[in-house]
Design an enzyme around this catalytic site. Structure first.
Site, PDB file in Angstrom:
ATOM      1  N   ASP A   1      11.595 113.891  30.586  1.00  0.00           N
ATOM      2  CA  ASP A   1      10.906 115.094  31.074  1.00  0.00           C
ATOM      3  C   ASP A   1      11.321 116.333  30.269  1.00  0.00           C
ATOM      4  O   ASP A   1      10.674 117.376  30.345  1.00  0.00           O
ATOM      5  CB  ASP A   1      11.242 115.332  32.560  1.00  0.00           C
ATOM      6  CG  ASP A   1      10.090 114.930  33.480  1.00  0.00           C
ATOM      7  OD1 ASP A   1       8.936 114.917  33.002  1.00  0.00           O
ATOM      8  OD2 ASP A   1      10.346 114.659  34.667  1.00  0.00           O
TER       9      ASP A   1
ATOM     10  N   GLN B   1      10.663 112.448  39.954  1.00  0.00           N
ATOM     11  CA  GLN B   1       9.519 113.288  40.310  1.00  0.00           C
ATOM     12  C   GLN B   1       9.988 114.494  41.133  1.00  0.00           C
ATOM     13  O   GLN B   1      10.678 114.341  42.135  1.00  0.00           O
ATOM     14  CB  GLN B   1       8.488 112.454  41.102  1.00  0.00           C
ATOM     15  CG  GLN B   1       7.216 113.193  41.442  1.00  0.00           C
ATOM     16  CD  GLN B   1       6.423 113.633  40.200  1.00  0.00           C
ATOM     17  OE1 GLN B   1       6.279 112.883  39.239  1.00  0.00           O
ATOM     18  NE2 GLN B   1       5.929 114.854  40.214  1.00  0.00           N
TER      19      GLN B   1
ATOM     20  N   LYS C   1       1.182 108.459  36.354  1.00  0.00           N
ATOM     21  CA  LYS C   1       2.161 108.180  35.295  1.00  0.00           C
ATOM     22  C   LYS C   1       2.333 106.668  35.118  1.00  0.00           C
ATOM     23  O   LYS C   1       2.400 106.168  33.991  1.00  0.00           O
ATOM     24  CB  LYS C   1       3.498 108.861  35.628  1.00  0.00           C
ATOM     25  CG  LYS C   1       3.417 110.372  35.469  1.00  0.00           C
ATOM     26  CD  LYS C   1       4.598 111.124  36.060  1.00  0.00           C
ATOM     27  CE  LYS C   1       4.326 112.624  36.005  1.00  0.00           C
ATOM     28  NZ  LYS C   1       5.375 113.430  36.662  1.00  0.00           N
TER      29      LYS C   1
END
Ligand code: NAD
Length: 283
Positions: free
Chosen positions: A119, A96, A52
């Protein structure tokens, strides 16, 4: 011979489009920064985080890394997120997953400001998706829609079957396919006669989390198969939820693993970061 949907090439196309847009935004004095929060050092999570950050670098988005000890408390993590929520420097916040067991994921997700929820997991984002309002969309299902559209695979009127009902893949996938006018069925661990249901799919999305589970007898001739799974097989090679060699002969199009859905998830995260910055610039 089936058509192999090249997720790597499509994600590169999207990232290149975003790169141009970011450079345009930079010219207007708008820079973009993603906060990447990792708790502990789970090796798989470290790989995802690294990928990422690399994508951010490629596109011209800054990333601010927060690498926290495994022993970090829920309160400490919430405090960090609250600081990131109020920072003008930060456009998007990525925590994460999975988090260590002593931290409640749902509480952490809810502590992220919806306008920085790149997200797309926050209840506000999920609610907006369900009622057709604009907002951040969970990256993996959003990436699958892009894969289908950019491969010119028609969704309208098609029988779409999803295997798996998770909050991050199966459920949002079902809403997105509905939005694209598909006729959608969601199957799960309690579905009776899975093969019977999957065999009627024109588009089969597989997010079951079991290596090579889906064999040719689960799919209709000429179907499109999208494989979300990521695993290591007995030879330590990456594989999906679909037995690619077996299924590939029977279908019209299929995604490989690696190089299918995975790269799209990151491309859509980048898209959400750019969207966060666009929205901020209009506030
Ligand atoms: P999950 O474990 O949360 O959900 C699996 C789903 O499969 C559940 O809803 C369950 O009901 C269903 N299921 C289990 N056994 C079944 C059976 N026998 N018949 C029918 N349904 C059954 O998984 P997830 O988070 O949705 O992820 C699925 C897979 O996708 C995993 O391999 C994960 O690693 C991978 N994944 C990949 C990406 C990517 O970017 N490529 C992103 C997210 C997840």
């Amino acid at each position: 011979m089936s058509y192999i949907i090249d997720g790597k090439a499509i994600s590169k196309q999207i990232k290149d489009e975003l790169k141009d847009e970011v450079s345009q935004l930079n010219c207007e004095g708008i820079s973009i920064c993603l906060a990447v929060v990792q708790v502990g050092n789970d090796p798989a999570s470290s790989v995802y985080v690294r990928n990422k950050k690399r994508a951010c670098e490629y596109i011209g988005i800054k990333s601010a890394a927060y690498e926290l000890e495994e022993s970090t408390t829920e309160e400490e993590l919430v405090k960090l997120i609250s600081e990131l929520n109020s920072s003008d420097e930060i456009d998007g916040i990525l925590v994460q997953l999975p988090l260590p067991k002593h931290i409640r994921e749902d509480l952490i997700i809810q502590s992220i400001a919806p306008e920085k929820d790149v997200d797309g997991f926050h209840p506000v984002s999920v609610g907006n998706l369900c009622i057709g309002r604009s907002g951040f969309i969970s990256c993996t299902p959003a990436g699958i829609i892009q894969l289908l559209k950019r491969s010119e695979i028609e969704i309208t009127g098609k029988e779409c079957v999803i295997i798996g009902r998770s909050n991050i893949v199966g459920k949002p996938m079902s809403i997105l396919l509905l939005r694209e006018n598909g006729t959608v069925t969601v199957t799960h661990s309690q579905t009776v006669d899975l093969k019977k249901v999957t065999s009627r799919a024109d588009i089969l999305i597989v997010a079951i989390g079991k290596p090579k589970f889906i064999t040719a007898d689960y799919v209709k001739d000429g179907a499109v198969v999208i494989d979300v799974g990521i695993h290591r097989d007995e030879n330590n090679h990456l594989c999906g939820d679909v037995d690619f060699e077996d299924v590939e002969k029977k279908v019209s199009a299929i995604t490989p693993v690696p190089g299918g859905v995975g790269p799209m998830t990151i491309a859509m995260l980048m898209e959400n970061c750019v969207e966060a910055a666009r929205k901020k610039s209009h506030r």
